[in-house]
Design a protein around this motif. Structure first.
Motif, PDB file in Angstrom:
ATOM      1  N   GLY A 151     -34.308  25.331  -3.074  1.00 56.50           N
ATOM      2  CA  GLY A 151     -33.340  24.379  -2.557  1.00 56.50           C
ATOM      3  C   GLY A 151     -33.849  23.582  -1.385  1.00 56.50           C
ATOM      4  N   PRO A 152     -32.950  22.906  -0.668  1.00 54.72           N
ATOM      5  CA  PRO A 152     -33.351  22.021   0.451  1.00 54.72           C
ATOM      6  C   PRO A 152     -33.837  22.819   1.653  1.00 54.72           C
ATOM      7  N   ASP A 153     -34.550  22.124   2.531  1.00 49.58           N
ATOM      8  CA  ASP A 153     -35.024  22.756   3.762  1.00 49.58           C
ATOM      9  C   ASP A 153     -33.855  23.001   4.715  1.00 49.58           C
ATOM     10  N   ASN A 195     -37.220  28.033   6.748  1.00 47.98           N
ATOM     11  CA  ASN A 195     -36.583  28.600   5.565  1.00 47.98           C
ATOM     12  C   ASN A 195     -35.970  27.520   4.691  1.00 47.98           C
ATOM     13  N   LYS A 196     -35.866  27.831   3.420  1.00 49.73           N
ATOM     14  CA  LYS A 196     -35.077  27.028   2.489  1.00 49.73           C
ATOM     15  C   LYS A 196     -33.635  27.531   2.534  1.00 49.73           C
ATOM     16  N   LEU A 197     -32.716  26.668   2.149  1.00 47.93           N
ATOM     17  CA  LEU A 197     -31.308  27.053   2.186  1.00 47.93           C
ATOM     18  C   LEU A 197     -30.880  27.854   0.961  1.00 47.93           C
ATOM     19  N   GLY A 198     -31.555  27.682  -0.171  1.00 50.80           N
ATOM     20  CA  GLY A 198     -31.169  28.384  -1.391  1.00 50.80           C
ATOM     21  C   GLY A 198     -30.750  27.424  -2.480  1.00 50.80           C
ATOM     22  N   SER A 199     -30.994  27.841  -3.715  1.00 51.46           N
ATOM     23  CA  SER A 199     -30.639  27.018  -4.875  1.00 51.46           C
ATOM     24  C   SER A 199     -29.758  27.816  -5.831  1.00 51.46           C
ATOM     25  N   ARG A 200     -29.286  27.162  -6.882  1.00 48.77           N
ATOM     26  CA  ARG A 200     -28.397  27.816  -7.824  1.00 48.77           C
ATOM     27  C   ARG A 200     -29.093  28.936  -8.598  1.00 48.77           C
ATOM     28  N   ASN A 201     -30.431  28.942  -8.575  1.00 50.88           N
ATOM     29  CA  ASN A 201     -31.173  30.005  -9.265  1.00 50.88           C
ATOM     30  C   ASN A 201     -31.319  31.275  -8.424  1.00 50.88           C
ATOM     31  N   ASP A 202     -30.957  31.171  -7.137  1.00 50.96           N
ATOM     32  CA  ASP A 202     -31.083  32.329  -6.237  1.00 50.96           C
ATOM     33  C   ASP A 202     -29.785  33.130  -6.248  1.00 50.96           C
ATOM     34  N   VAL A 203     -29.637  33.906  -7.300  1.00 46.39           N
ATOM     35  CA  VAL A 203     -28.388  34.648  -7.514  1.00 46.39           C
ATOM     36  C   VAL A 203     -28.564  36.095  -7.056  1.00 46.39           C
ATOM     37  N   ILE A 204     -27.531  36.614  -6.412  1.00 50.93           N
ATOM     38  CA  ILE A 204     -27.549  37.985  -5.898  1.00 50.93           C
ATOM     39  C   ILE A 204     -26.230  38.665  -6.234  1.00 50.93           C
ATOM     40  N   THR A 205     -26.273  39.956  -6.434  1.00 57.65           N
ATOM     41  CA  THR A 205     -25.071  40.754  -6.672  1.00 57.65           C
ATOM     42  C   THR A 205     -24.944  41.775  -5.557  1.00 57.65           C
ATOM     43  N   VAL A 206     -23.791  41.811  -4.901  1.00 59.76           N
ATOM     44  CA  VAL A 206     -23.549  42.712  -3.769  1.00 59.76           C
ATOM     45  C   VAL A 206     -22.439  43.688  -4.131  1.00 59.76           C
ATOM     46  N   ASN A 207     -22.668  44.972  -3.885  1.00 56.25           N
ATOM     47  CA  ASN A 207     -21.666  46.028  -4.115  1.00 56.25           C
ATOM     48  C   ASN A 207     -21.374  46.756  -2.806  1.00 56.25           C
ATOM     49  N   LEU A 220     -23.890  22.784   7.440  1.00 56.67           N
ATOM     50  CA  LEU A 220     -24.027  22.880   5.986  1.00 56.67           C
ATOM     51  C   LEU A 220     -23.022  21.970   5.283  1.00 56.67           C
ATOM     52  N   ARG A 221     -21.807  21.945   5.806  1.00 58.54           N
ATOM     53  CA  ARG A 221     -20.779  21.087   5.195  1.00 58.54           C
ATOM     54  C   ARG A 221     -21.147  19.621   5.338  1.00 58.54           C
ATOM     55  N   ASP A 222     -21.696  19.242   6.494  1.00 59.85           N
ATOM     56  CA  ASP A 222     -22.093  17.851   6.704  1.00 59.85           C
ATOM     57  C   ASP A 222     -23.240  17.438   5.781  1.00 59.85           C
ATOM     58  N   HIS A 223     -23.998  18.424   5.286  1.00 57.97           N
ATOM     59  CA  HIS A 223     -25.064  18.145   4.325  1.00 57.97           C
ATOM     60  C   HIS A 223     -24.560  18.235   2.883  1.00 57.97           C
ATOM     61  N   ASN A 224     -23.217  18.218   2.764  1.00 52.50           N
ATOM     62  CA  ASN A 224     -22.562  18.233   1.439  1.00 52.50           C
ATOM     63  C   ASN A 224     -22.939  19.470   0.607  1.00 52.50           C
TER      64      ASN A 224
END
Length: 770
Positions: free
Chosen positions: A350-352, A361-373, A243-247
């Motif tokens: 987001g990207p593949d 699967n897609k990796l996720g985008s800024r619109n994929d927001v989640i709240t964890v408790n 993931l880091r190598d894909h910036n």
């Protein structure tokens, strides 16, 4: 007669006219103490009678060293004659009475056992029972039918650590140990563990949908986090590097990862290194019967034992200051079901995902927001470890430990019931051999039933921490029985390299389900390392014994493949599920596991010398030194300025040479020693036992780096860390530190050298070049 004896006593035991001096000298060669006696009259002649020297003046009114002369007057001569006559008469009476009593004593009949039959005597090398008979007896004692009945006795639907169900099972084990004639005891600890919140579940909220997973991860950080969901495959270090190598920036993200390959704790620790805020872990069902709603349970402490008493035991009323293990995560962690994860993955943008993840699967985008408790509750619980021991007949203070966890989050049939049953049945078998067949183990065998294994080998680790100073000198091996049956197609063993030779010989002696072949023939197939051996992982109960305590350890299992048993840490870990995975061969496989563990244990307590190959570590150290040397030279070619000019590889190579020579010298000493000499065998065994213990780095804190083994442990002190640090220096990683590398290099080198010195034995036997 009493009066006669009294008279004689008064005559011969009156006050002496001359005193006797005793000089006690200890024979340092091991003989009995000698008593040197000289009459004071002789001493007077030697010293001229002046009383100068060691003598003490016992009577100030007379000189005890000067014998007074008796005048030979007629009166005195008469008294002497009467006394002589009296002595003669009394002696005659005594002889007469003794003769009369002898006639009254009944004569003994001839013994049924001829006197010329010599009873075998146990020595350091020649056991009363040969190994072939020991093997045969063990095979006769262990059977699948007996184990099947034990399964029923130790099965329980509710035996979470510290619960009444856990205590009840512990009492059953203890009573069995007592029934088998073992010396028993218990060990109580008061530990802190995290349980689910009072409401019974934590929550997460994703795109206007709130979920309440019932599973949980003990030792997670508590609180609420809101951030973008980011898919990270299995959560391994290489996945995060991808993931880091894909910036892709992971700071503040909520990582969604699959269970498997590595422990929950390692997944969370890897995410925390990348700056993530939380981790959601879900199962990926490889079994159709798993179900999409199955909950996962576990812990995320990157370590073992009670994380609130790192490095010391959690006995009651301890007064240690409040501290926390460095392995406790500072981010949230929670398990979710496969159905929950699948609904999230379907909506990710987001990207593949990378092709190597074999995922659509897609990796996720800024619109994929989640709240964890996460609001887990920290509680203190009393846990009890149960022990029994068969004491050895030659070296009772040296022992092998064999153990199994007793607790589980649900039924835990594969996780704990099978292992506990094998433990109890092996204890019964050896008890029968000792009581009825004349088997006499040279060394002791300790059986242990641990509690709180589901929270990270808490019971076992607290025991190690409580008695480490004595265990490191006396416990020479640990064999773990957790999860020994999870399938039947493969046989895997994770162990200290010292035990690899013993593992191979045991595989050749124990038969498989196909009685016509051995485990070696079926699984090893002339390549033990490729087909049977596997790394000892952090979440394995044998790991703290090896990497924290320096005790050679072993864990083994029947399995269906490279993937973990899918029902571990779920409520579906039942007898029915394990029957499906083993084609209903659970009792047969458990019997084989019992014989395998029994052969290992009995061989370790039967032979005059411990079956441990110290040369094996010589090969491993050589390989690691070669890797570091190649990487060191590579850094010098590319970035020579990043390393201190005075630093060379010669020191590390010399330390390896010292270990190689010391291990070869030990092999030579064994060949040239008299194995009938018990003390010689004990000395050689103690030298063997120093190896694992002295590969623990003495320069690291158990709080910061509990697994101090430089080859099998984890942390900056290990040889693997040295290699990785060199790679970071080569790439000029900002986190790389040349001075820190220099320091760790020196400490690791000296740890190897110290191990070599200890292995060599006496200080005058050292052969060092450092």
């Amino acid at each position: 007669m009493d009066q006669a004896r009294s008279t004689i006593s008064k005559i011969f035991n009156g006050e002496p006219h001359s005193y006797t001096r005793f000089n006690l000298t200890q024979n340092m060669e091991g003989d009995n103490s000698q008593v040197e006696m000289k009459l004071s009259s002789d001493m007077d002649r030697e010293t001229g009678g002046n009383g100068v020297g060691d003598h003490h003046n016992y009577n100030s009114n007379c000189n005890p060293h000067v014998a007074q002369k008796i005048e030979r007057t007629p009166k005195n001569l008469c008294f002497m004659a009467v006394a002589t006559l009296l002595i003669f008469v009394i002696g005659y009476l005594i002889g007469y009475l003794v003769h009369e009593k002898k006639d009254l004593v009944p004569t003994c009949v001839a013994s049924k056992v001829p006197f010329d039959e010599v009873v075998a005597v146990e020595t350091g090398a020649a056991p009363l029972m040969n190994w072939e008979k020991v093997k045969k007896l063990l095979a006769e004692k262990v059977s699948a039918d007996k184990l099947d009945s034990v399964f029923s006795e130790f099965s329980s639907d509710n035996h979470r650590a510290g619960s009444p169900g856990d205590e009840a099972l512990g009492e059953k084990v203890l009573n069995r140990f007592k029934e088998y004639g073992m010396k028993t005891w218990t060990d109580e600890h008061f530990v802190k563990v995290q349980d689910p919140p009072a409401s019974g579940y934590n929550t997460y909220h994703y795109k206007e949908k709130e979920e309440h997973p019932e599973g949980f991860l003990s030792y997670s950080a508590n609180g609420a986090v809101k951030g973008q969901v980011l898919y990270a495959f299995f959560g391994e270090e290489k996945d995060f590097r991808t993931l880091r190598d894909h910036n892709i920036n992971m700071t503040g993200k909520v990582m969604l990862v699959r269970a498997g390959r590595i422990s929950f704790a390692e997944k969370v620790a890897n995410a925390a290194k990348m700056g993530a805020a939380a981790v959601l872990i879900y199962p990926y069902p490889s079994d159709s019967s798993f179900g999409g709603t199955t909950e996962l349970y576990g812990h995320v402490h990157l370590g073992s034992g009670d994380p609130y008493t790192p490095g010391f035991p959690s006995f009651n009323h301890t007064q240690f200051p409040p501290v926390q293990s460095s392995g406790l995560p500072n981010i949230l962690a929670q398990t979710i079901t496969f159905d929950m994860a699948n609904s999230i993955l379907k909506e990710l943008g987001g990207p593949d995902a990378p092709e190597e993840w074999v995922s659509s699967n897609k990796l996720g985008s800024r619109n994929d927001v989640i709240t964890v408790n996460v609001n887990n509750v920290l509680r203190e619980k009393k846990i009890t470890n149960v022990f029994g021991v068969f004491k050895g007949f030659v070296d009772p203070d040296r022992y092998v430990v064999i153990g199994a966890q007793r607790d589980a989050c649900g039924a835990g049939f594969a996780a704990s019931t099978v292992g506990t049953s094998v433990l109890v049945e092996l204890a019964r078998s050896i008890s029968d051999m000792v009581k009825n067949d004349g088997f006499k183990p040279r060394r002791s065998i300790v059986f242990a039933s641990w509690s709180a294994g589901e929270y990270g080998s808490v019971g076992a680790t607290e025991w190690l921490e409580g008695y480490l100073s004595s265990l490191s000198m006396k416990a020479f091996a640990y064999i773990d029985l957790d999860g020994v049956v999870t399938g039947q197609n493969y046989f895997r063993v994770a162990a200290s390299p010292l035990l690899h030779g013993l593992i191979e010989s045991t595989l050749k002696e124990v038969t498989s389900l196909n009685k016509a072949v051995t485990l070696y023939s079926e699984f090893a197939k002339n390549n033990l390392e490729a087909n049977v051996l596997e790394p000892l992982k952090l979440d394995n109960a044998a790991y703290p014994f090896l990497a924290f305590s320096g005790i050679p350890s072993l864990s083994f299992r029947f399995t269906s493949g490279n993937l973990d048993y899918p029902f571990f840490r779920t409520m579906l870990d039942t007898r029915a599920k394990l029957n499906l995975a083993t084609y209903s061969h659970v009792p047969d496989l458990a019997a084989i596991a019992t014989r395998f563990a029994g052969h290992m244990v009995l061989r370790l307590v039967h032979d005059h010398l411990l079956r441990m190959d110290v040369m094996k570590y010589s090969k491993i150290i050589s390989s690691r030194v070669s890797q570091i040397n190649n990487k060191f030279n590579s850094v010098l070619r590319v970035q020579p300025h990043v390393l201190p000019k005075a630093l060379t590889m010669q020191w590390l190579m010399s330390a390896y040479g010292s270990y190689s020579r010391a291990s070869s010298k030990l092999a030579s000493d064994i060949q040239n020693s008299n194995m009938d000499d018990i003390e010689m065998c004990r000395i050689l065994n103690d030298r063997i036992m120093t190896v694992e213990r002295n590969l623990l780095s003495p320069y690291t804190s158990p709080r910061e780096s509990p697994f101090r083994h430089i080859l099998m442990g984890s942390g900056p002190h290990t040889m693997q860390a040295l290699y990785s640090h060199l790679e970071a220096l080569k790439l000029e990683n900002p986190e790389a530190d040349a001075n820190l590398f220099h320091n760790q290099f020196a400490l690791t080198t000296w740890t190897i050298q110290g191990c070599a010195n200890s292995l060599a034995g006496d200080v005058w036997a050292l052969d060092n070049e450092v």
